[in-house]
Design a protein around this motif. Structure first.
Motif, short mmCIF file in Angstrom:
data_model
loop_
_atom_site.label_atom_id
_atom_site.label_comp_id
_atom_site.label_asym_id
_atom_site.label_seq_id
_atom_site.Cartn_x
_atom_site.Cartn_y
_atom_site.Cartn_z
N ASN A 232 5.82 0.23 -2.20
CA ASN A 232 5.97 0.65 -0.80
C ASN A 232 7.43 0.54 -0.42
O ASN A 232 8.04 -0.52 -0.55
CB ASN A 232 5.15 -0.21 0.15
CG ASN A 232 3.70 0.17 0.21
OD1 ASN A 232 2.83 -0.67 -0.01
ND2 ASN A 232 3.42 1.43 0.52
N ALA B 225 2.34 2.70 -2.78
CA ALA B 225 1.21 1.78 -2.74
C ALA B 225 0.55 1.84 -1.36
O ALA B 225 1.09 2.41 -0.41
CB ALA B 225 1.68 0.37 -3.05
N ASP B 226 -0.62 1.25 -1.26
CA ASP B 226 -1.33 1.19 0.02
C ASP B 226 -0.82 -0.02 0.80
O ASP B 226 -1.04 -1.17 0.38
CB ASP B 226 -2.83 1.05 -0.25
CG ASP B 226 -3.66 1.04 1.02
OD1 ASP B 226 -3.10 0.92 2.13
OD2 ASP B 226 -4.90 1.14 0.90
N VAL C 214 -3.01 -2.95 1.46
CA VAL C 214 -3.27 -3.84 0.34
C VAL C 214 -2.03 -4.66 0.00
O VAL C 214 -2.11 -5.87 -0.23
CB VAL C 214 -3.72 -3.04 -0.90
CG1 VAL C 214 -3.93 -3.96 -2.10
CG2 VAL C 214 -5.00 -2.26 -0.60
N SER C 215 -0.87 -3.99 -0.04
CA SER C 215 0.37 -4.67 -0.46
C SER C 215 0.89 -5.63 0.60
O SER C 215 1.61 -6.58 0.28
CB SER C 215 1.45 -3.64 -0.79
OG SER C 215 1.90 -2.99 0.41
N GLY C 216 0.57 -5.35 1.87
CA GLY C 216 1.09 -6.18 2.94
C GLY C 216 2.50 -5.85 3.37
O GLY C 216 3.08 -6.52 4.23
N GLY D 43 -1.84 4.34 -2.78
CA GLY D 43 -1.91 3.80 -4.13
C GLY D 43 -2.70 4.72 -5.04
O GLY D 43 -2.67 5.93 -4.92
N GLU E 228 -4.63 0.56 -8.86
CA GLU E 228 -5.39 0.36 -7.63
C GLU E 228 -4.45 0.54 -6.43
O GLU E 228 -3.57 1.39 -6.47
CB GLU E 228 -6.04 -1.02 -7.65
CG GLU E 228 -7.05 -1.21 -8.78
CD GLU E 228 -8.23 -0.28 -8.68
OE1 GLU E 228 -8.67 0.02 -7.54
OE2 GLU E 228 -8.73 0.16 -9.73
N ASP F 210 -2.37 -1.88 -4.79
CA ASP F 210 -1.23 -2.77 -4.60
C ASP F 210 0.02 -2.25 -5.33
O ASP F 210 -0.04 -1.33 -6.14
CB ASP F 210 -1.57 -4.16 -5.12
CG ASP F 210 -0.80 -5.25 -4.40
OD1 ASP F 210 0.15 -4.93 -3.67
OD2 ASP F 210 -1.17 -6.44 -4.56
N GLU F 211 1.15 -2.84 -5.02
CA GLU F 211 2.38 -2.55 -5.75
C GLU F 211 2.21 -2.98 -7.20
O GLU F 211 1.66 -4.05 -7.48
CB GLU F 211 3.57 -3.26 -5.12
CG GLU F 211 3.94 -2.75 -3.74
CD GLU F 211 5.26 -3.31 -3.24
OE1 GLU F 211 6.12 -2.53 -2.84
OE2 GLU F 211 5.40 -4.56 -3.26
#
Length: 265
Positions: free
Chosen positions: A9, A199-200, A203-205, A217, A233, A235-236
């Protein structure tokens, strides 16, 4: 061919994005990758002030990217922006370890799902195939993945691998669309397709602008028969992928869709 997918991200802070690119590029090099692919809008996430960021930081960004590629000893493929009048150009740039830089300007602008990229971005016109390690590779960005004729043209120009670098907009069914489109473009162009997105952030924050495409992602690599050979998936993550591009030749022989195509396809 061995390469890396850097599913990250980016934010609107260019310096932080540069640090992340530097880290992932060196990790990719340590894993033996010939090149590493980063998402669309890695230089800066889509959001307010994008033109100002491009205007003020494009030259320093390019200098730093060239240094990253040289220091890591591999090609870095990364989404960035440049200025064109009152708008920006959405670019996928390739920085080689020898100091060479090439780029592709996004042809199909994301005027969809309530977002209008053409308000602020100038569309490119020309498909681009580049040499990476002696192999012809096609470059595309995000919304391009919905347009099969572009991928057919890249294949006809000799590409056996197409890279899709994206900041895919979130929403109901968007992950499924992304996965389906990547596999479909591989099938209907007799190519491998490496589809790498942001990434999402859920999810990654990572904190990203709330408006505009921010990533879902689920990056993947499809072979020319539509089989997913590598996937991530939300996340990063850094994924190392190794493929035999000879599989594209086998697909073209078994299912010669481009040879058989009619109606200008």
């Amino acid at each position: 061919m061995k390469f890396a997918l850097a599913q990250i991200n980016s934010t609107t802070t260019v310096a932080d994005n540069l640090d992340k690119v530097r880290d992932y590029a060196h990790r990719a090099a340590e894993a033996g990758a010939e090149f590493v692919v980063f998402p669309e809008a890695t230089m800066s996430a889509f959001g307010p002030g994008l033109r100002r960021v491009a205007e003020e930081q494009v030259q320093s960004w390019r200098t730093e990217m060239a240094q990253v590629a040289t220091a890591a000893g591999l090609s870095v493929i990364v989404g960035e922006f440049a200025i064109s009048g009152e708008k920006v150009i959405n670019l996928l740039a390739v920085y080689s370890p020898n100091g060479e830089r090439r780029d592709y300007a996004k042809i199909h602008l994301y005027d969809a799902f309530g977002f209008k990229e053409s308000d602020t971005v100038v569309a490119g016109e020309d498909p681009v195939v580049i040499d990476l390690g002696g192999e012809d590779v096609g470059l595309t960005l995000c919304y391009d993945i919905r347009f099969p004729k572009l991928f057919a043209e890249l294949s006809r120009r000799g590409a056996r691998l197409a890279i899709v670098s994206a900041a895919w907009g979130a929403g109901k069914g968007k992950v499924e669309q992304w996965q389906t489109l990547a596999r479909a473009r591989a099938l209907d162009s007799n190519m491998f397709v490496a589809a790498l997105g942001q990434a999402d952030p859920e999810v990654s924050g990572v904190e990203v602008p709330k408006k505009g495409p921010t990533g879902v992602g689920h990056s993947l690599v499809s072979d020319p028969f539509g089989h997913v050979i590598s996937s991530l998936e939300g996340d990063e993550a850094l994924e190392i992928v190794e493929v035999d591009l000879g599989g594209a030749d086998k697909a073209a022989e078994a299912i010669p869709v481009l040879t058989n195509a009619k109606l200008g396809y």
